[in-house]
Motif scaffolding. Structure first.
Motif, PDB file in Angstrom:
ATOM      1  N   LYS A 244      -6.424   4.531   6.103  1.00 53.53           N
ATOM      2  CA  LYS A 244      -5.194   3.635   6.408  1.00 53.53           C
ATOM      3  C   LYS A 244      -3.860   4.477   6.282  1.00 53.53           C
ATOM      4  O   LYS A 244      -3.095   4.788   6.930  1.00 53.53           O
TER       5      LYS A 244
ATOM      6  N   LEU B  41       0.702  -1.050  -0.025  1.00 50.76           N
ATOM      7  CA  LEU B  41       0.057   0.090  -0.214  1.00 50.76           C
ATOM      8  C   LEU B  41       0.908   1.334   0.265  1.00 50.76           C
ATOM      9  O   LEU B  41       0.842   2.008  -0.667  1.00 50.76           O
TER      10      LEU B  41
ATOM     11  N   SER C 214      -7.504  -1.320  -4.277  1.00 51.55           N
ATOM     12  CA  SER C 214      -8.416  -1.945  -3.536  1.00 51.55           C
ATOM     13  C   SER C 214      -8.835  -3.192  -4.163  1.00 51.55           C
ATOM     14  O   SER C 214      -8.878  -4.060  -3.125  1.00 51.55           O
TER      15      SER C 214
ATOM     16  N   LYS D  70      -9.996  -4.696  -0.061  1.00 55.61           N
ATOM     17  CA  LYS D  70     -10.469  -3.723   0.819  1.00 55.61           C
ATOM     18  C   LYS D  70     -11.193  -2.439   0.013  1.00 55.61           C
ATOM     19  O   LYS D  70     -10.889  -2.509  -1.091  1.00 55.61           O
TER      20      LYS D  70
ATOM     21  N   TRP E 185       1.405   3.648  -3.362  1.00 52.93           N
ATOM     22  CA  TRP E 185       0.481   4.426  -3.102  1.00 52.93           C
ATOM     23  C   TRP E 185       0.410   5.724  -4.167  1.00 52.93           C
ATOM     24  O   TRP E 185      -0.687   6.283  -4.712  1.00 52.93           O
TER      25      TRP E 185
ATOM     26  N   LEU F 115      -8.632   1.945   2.581  1.00 50.17           N
ATOM     27  CA  LEU F 115      -7.096   2.039   2.355  1.00 50.17           C
ATOM     28  C   LEU F 115      -6.761   3.701   2.451  1.00 50.17           C
ATOM     29  O   LEU F 115      -5.643   3.950   2.861  1.00 50.17           O
TER      30      LEU F 115
END
Length: 84
Positions: free
Chosen positions: A64, A38, A51, A56, A42, A61
């Motif tokens: 998070k 992640l 995702s 998720k 990113w 995300l």
């Protein structure tokens, strides 16, 4: 339109809402490997792609990443290099 397409809903930001077909890891804690993925990707991958890869919701995300940045752990996972 297929039954799957009929059950897909989006929020006001065009992010897919929770759907058990696509978000099979909903409610489960992200592993260290998933956190590294992640943070490392990113800035390069689309949120929708991550995702699907992590199972998720996009909102989860994004929240998070915000939490990791606030706690100072985002750069740790981004630069860790254990899995990616």
């Amino acid at each position: 339109m297929s039954a799957i397409q009929e059950n897909i809903e989006f929020d006001c930001c065009r992010r897919m809402k929770y759907n058990p077909i696509f978000h099979e890891k909903h409610g489960k804690t992200l592993t260290d490997e998933e956190l590294e993925y992640l943070c490392k990707f990113w800035e390069f991958d689309e949120l929708s792609t991550m995702s699907m890869a992590l199972g998720k919701t996009e909102s989860t995300l994004a929240a998070k990443v915000h939490q990791l940045r606030k706690s100072g752990r985002f750069e740790y996972y981004k630069n860790r290099g254990k899995y990616y």
